[in-house]
Design a protein around this motif. Structure first.
Motif, PDB file in Angstrom:
ATOM      1  N   LEU A  32      24.481  -4.052  16.790  1.00 56.20           N
ATOM      2  CA  LEU A  32      23.150  -4.202  17.391  1.00 56.20           C
ATOM      3  C   LEU A  32      22.228  -3.038  17.033  1.00 56.20           C
ATOM      4  O   LEU A  32      21.036  -3.243  16.764  1.00 56.20           O
ATOM      5  N   THR A  33      22.778  -1.832  17.015  1.00 60.47           N
ATOM      6  CA  THR A  33      21.962  -0.675  16.649  1.00 60.47           C
ATOM      7  C   THR A  33      21.524  -0.755  15.189  1.00 60.47           C
ATOM      8  O   THR A  33      20.357  -0.520  14.869  1.00 60.47           O
ATOM      9  N   LEU A  34      22.447  -1.088  14.307  1.00 58.30           N
ATOM     10  CA  LEU A  34      22.112  -1.196  12.889  1.00 58.30           C
ATOM     11  C   LEU A  34      21.109  -2.315  12.635  1.00 58.30           C
ATOM     12  O   LEU A  34      20.134  -2.148  11.884  1.00 58.30           O
ATOM     13  N   HIS A  35      21.316  -3.458  13.271  1.00 61.88           N
ATOM     14  CA  HIS A  35      20.419  -4.604  13.112  1.00 61.88           C
ATOM     15  C   HIS A  35      19.001  -4.264  13.587  1.00 61.88           C
ATOM     16  O   HIS A  35      18.020  -4.560  12.901  1.00 61.88           O
ATOM     17  N   SER A  36      18.898  -3.631  14.738  1.00 62.06           N
ATOM     18  CA  SER A  36      17.563  -3.279  15.253  1.00 62.06           C
ATOM     19  C   SER A  36      16.937  -2.147  14.441  1.00 62.06           C
ATOM     20  O   SER A  36      15.722  -2.132  14.238  1.00 62.06           O
ATOM     21  N   HIS A  37      17.737  -1.221  13.933  1.00 61.91           N
ATOM     22  CA  HIS A  37      17.201  -0.142  13.099  1.00 61.91           C
ATOM     23  C   HIS A  37      16.589  -0.702  11.819  1.00 61.91           C
ATOM     24  O   HIS A  37      15.482  -0.326  11.431  1.00 61.91           O
ATOM     25  N   TRP A  38      17.295  -1.609  11.162  1.00 63.78           N
ATOM     26  CA  TRP A  38      16.754  -2.206   9.935  1.00 63.78           C
ATOM     27  C   TRP A  38      15.524  -3.055  10.228  1.00 63.78           C
ATOM     28  O   TRP A  38      14.558  -3.044   9.463  1.00 63.78           O
ATOM     29  N   GLY A  39      15.532  -3.796  11.313  1.00 64.84           N
ATOM     30  CA  GLY A  39      14.369  -4.622  11.653  1.00 64.84           C
ATOM     31  C   GLY A  39      13.141  -3.790  11.965  1.00 64.84           C
ATOM     32  O   GLY A  39      12.045  -4.070  11.482  1.00 64.84           O
ATOM     33  N   LEU A  40      13.304  -2.755  12.781  1.00 65.00           N
ATOM     34  CA  LEU A  40      12.167  -1.883  13.099  1.00 65.00           C
ATOM     35  C   LEU A  40      11.741  -1.065  11.885  1.00 65.00           C
ATOM     36  O   LEU A  40      10.565  -0.716  11.752  1.00 65.00           O
ATOM     37  N   GLN A  99      11.569  -2.254   8.891  1.00 64.71           N
ATOM     38  CA  GLN A  99      10.656  -3.133   8.167  1.00 64.71           C
ATOM     39  C   GLN A  99       9.282  -3.172   8.823  1.00 64.71           C
ATOM     40  O   GLN A  99       8.264  -3.260   8.140  1.00 64.71           O
ATOM     41  N   VAL A 100       9.236  -3.098  10.141  1.00 64.63           N
ATOM     42  CA  VAL A 100       7.953  -3.037  10.847  1.00 64.63           C
ATOM     43  C   VAL A 100       7.219  -1.758  10.462  1.00 64.63           C
ATOM     44  O   VAL A 100       6.011  -1.778  10.191  1.00 64.63           O
ATOM     45  N   VAL A 101       7.929  -0.641  10.408  1.00 63.62           N
ATOM     46  CA  VAL A 101       7.318   0.625  10.004  1.00 63.62           C
ATOM     47  C   VAL A 101       6.804   0.526   8.576  1.00 63.62           C
ATOM     48  O   VAL A 101       5.677   0.927   8.272  1.00 63.62           O
ATOM     49  N   THR A 102       7.608  -0.032   7.680  1.00 63.61           N
ATOM     50  CA  THR A 102       7.192  -0.171   6.284  1.00 63.61           C
ATOM     51  C   THR A 102       5.950  -1.043   6.153  1.00 63.61           C
ATOM     52  O   THR A 102       5.049  -0.744   5.365  1.00 63.61           O
ATOM     53  N   GLY A 114       0.367   5.365   4.726  1.00 59.39           N
ATOM     54  CA  GLY A 114       0.215   6.785   4.464  1.00 59.39           C
ATOM     55  C   GLY A 114       1.575   7.438   4.424  1.00 59.39           C
ATOM     56  O   GLY A 114       2.496   7.067   5.154  1.00 59.39           O
ATOM     57  N   ALA A 115       1.714   8.437   3.570  1.00 60.62           N
ATOM     58  CA  ALA A 115       3.023   9.069   3.369  1.00 60.62           C
ATOM     59  C   ALA A 115       3.485   9.843   4.605  1.00 60.62           C
ATOM     60  O   ALA A 115       4.623   9.697   5.037  1.00 60.62           O
ATOM     61  N   VAL A 116       2.595  10.664   5.170  1.00 59.63           N
ATOM     62  CA  VAL A 116       2.996  11.505   6.308  1.00 59.63           C
ATOM     63  C   VAL A 116       3.268  10.673   7.562  1.00 59.63           C
ATOM     64  O   VAL A 116       4.307  10.840   8.199  1.00 59.63           O
ATOM     65  N   ALA A 145       7.166   8.244  11.323  1.00 55.39           N
ATOM     66  CA  ALA A 145       7.633   7.045  12.018  1.00 55.39           C
ATOM     67  C   ALA A 145       9.091   6.749  11.686  1.00 55.39           C
ATOM     68  O   ALA A 145       9.878   6.369  12.564  1.00 55.39           O
ATOM     69  N   LYS A 146       9.472   6.934  10.433  1.00 60.59           N
ATOM     70  CA  LYS A 146      10.869   6.692  10.059  1.00 60.59           C
ATOM     71  C   LYS A 146      11.802   7.737  10.673  1.00 60.59           C
ATOM     72  O   LYS A 146      12.926   7.417  11.050  1.00 60.59           O
ATOM     73  N   ALA A 147      11.344   8.984  10.783  1.00 63.93           N
ATOM     74  CA  ALA A 147      12.152  10.017  11.443  1.00 63.93           C
ATOM     75  C   ALA A 147      12.301   9.697  12.927  1.00 63.93           C
ATOM     76  O   ALA A 147      13.394   9.838  13.490  1.00 63.93           O
ATOM     77  N   GLY A 148      11.215   9.246  13.554  1.00 70.63           N
ATOM     78  CA  GLY A 148      11.290   8.841  14.959  1.00 70.63           C
ATOM     79  C   GLY A 148      12.206   7.651  15.157  1.00 70.63           C
ATOM     80  O   GLY A 148      12.959   7.589  16.139  1.00 70.63           O
ATOM     81  N   LEU A 149      12.157   6.708  14.228  1.00 67.49           N
ATOM     82  CA  LEU A 149      13.033   5.538  14.308  1.00 67.49           C
ATOM     83  C   LEU A 149      14.494   5.934  14.143  1.00 67.49           C
ATOM     84  O   LEU A 149      15.365   5.419  14.846  1.00 67.49           O
ATOM     85  N   LEU A 150      14.765   6.864  13.239  1.00 67.02           N
ATOM     86  CA  LEU A 150      16.134   7.333  13.057  1.00 67.02           C
ATOM     87  C   LEU A 150      16.649   8.021  14.322  1.00 67.02           C
ATOM     88  O   LEU A 150      17.787   7.785  14.753  1.00 67.02           O
ATOM     89  N   ALA A 151      15.795   8.824  14.940  1.00 69.36           N
ATOM     90  CA  ALA A 151      16.182   9.485  16.192  1.00 69.36           C
ATOM     91  C   ALA A 151      16.412   8.465  17.300  1.00 69.36           C
ATOM     92  O   ALA A 151      17.387   8.565  18.063  1.00 69.36           O
ATOM     93  N   LEU A 152      15.527   7.466  17.395  1.00 70.54           N
ATOM     94  CA  LEU A 152      15.678   6.418  18.403  1.00 70.54           C
ATOM     95  C   LEU A 152      16.963   5.628  18.189  1.00 70.54           C
ATOM     96  O   LEU A 152      17.688   5.329  19.152  1.00 70.54           O
ATOM     97  N   SER A 153      17.278   5.307  16.945  1.00 69.28           N
ATOM     98  CA  SER A 153      18.500   4.554  16.648  1.00 69.28           C
ATOM     99  C   SER A 153      19.745   5.373  16.965  1.00 69.28           C
ATOM    100  O   SER A 153      20.720   4.845  17.503  1.00 69.28           O
ATOM    101  N   ALA A 154      19.714   6.653  16.650  1.00 67.82           N
ATOM    102  CA  ALA A 154      20.858   7.525  16.962  1.00 67.82           C
ATOM    103  C   ALA A 154      21.058   7.634  18.468  1.00 67.82           C
ATOM    104  O   ALA A 154      22.196   7.564  18.962  1.00 67.82           O
ATOM    105  N   LEU A 155      19.945   7.784  19.208  1.00 69.12           N
ATOM    106  CA  LEU A 155      20.041   7.848  20.675  1.00 69.12           C
ATOM    107  C   LEU A 155      20.526   6.520  21.264  1.00 69.12           C
ATOM    108  O   LEU A 155      21.292   6.507  22.237  1.00 69.12           O
ATOM    109  N   THR A 156      20.084   5.427  20.675  1.00 72.10           N
ATOM    110  CA  THR A 156      20.522   4.110  21.145  1.00 72.10           C
ATOM    111  C   THR A 156      22.025   3.942  20.961  1.00 72.10           C
ATOM    112  O   THR A 156      22.738   3.512  21.874  1.00 72.10           O
TER     113      THR A 156
END
Length: 159
Positions: free
Chosen positions: A99-107, A109-112, A117-119, A124-135
């Motif tokens: 579930l964590t991996l599935h939601s990480h990949w889905g979110l 794609q939303v970020v992409t 913009g690069a920054v 956003a991807k760093a925040g998503l990685l942190a959110l997925s790790a915490l999840t």
């Protein structure tokens, strides 16, 4: 290589021959102008298609990632009924990972798609990685110190 599409319109009961349109329906010049940042003449909208960087065009990593996403989705289709029928610690941790991996990949794609913009995209991807790790850590903590995902869902259904 663009394929030429042919349009065939039959007039039905009159018995007349079909009308064949021999010109390409989608012309490469219009397509390439549509995909660029500037608007082509005659284009009414202000939107354009966001293209991924071409440095990944020949990479097999994209194909492996796409296949992995589909494999996890199919795995979840089988894992959910299996977790219902056999609630155990292995199912709890498998569900936490899938579930964590599935939601990480889905979110991801939303970020992409929606963060430009690069920054901002890196943030956003760093925040998503942190959110997925915490999840994942939270689900593992819940599985180890509480009833686990399978039994928690069963308890919710009993309400």
């Amino acid at each position: 290589m663009a394929a030429i599409l042919r349009l065939s319109v039959l007039r039905g009961a009159q018995g007349s021959r079909g009308l064949f349109l021999q010109t390409p329906v989608v012309k490469p010049a219009h397509v390439s102008a549509f995909l660029q940042d500037r608007l082509s003449p005659g284009w009414c909208g202000a939107q354009h298609i966001h293209l991924s960087p071409s440095c990944h065009a020949g990479s097999k990593a994209a194909s492996v990632h796409w296949t992995s996403e589909r494999a996890v989705s199919v795995l979840l289709l089988g894992l959910l009924p299996a977790a219902y029928l056999n609630p155990c610690s292995a199912m709890d941790y498998s569900l936490a990972a899938a579930l964590t991996l599935h939601s990480h990949w889905g979110l991801g794609q939303v970020v992409t798609d929606y963060v430009h913009g690069a920054v901002p995209q890196k943030a956003a991807k760093a925040g998503l990685l942190a959110l997925s790790a915490l999840t994942f850590a939270g689900l593992c903590y819940f599985n180890y110190h509480d009833v686990g995902i399978c039994k928690a869902v069963a308890m919710l259904w009993k309400l």
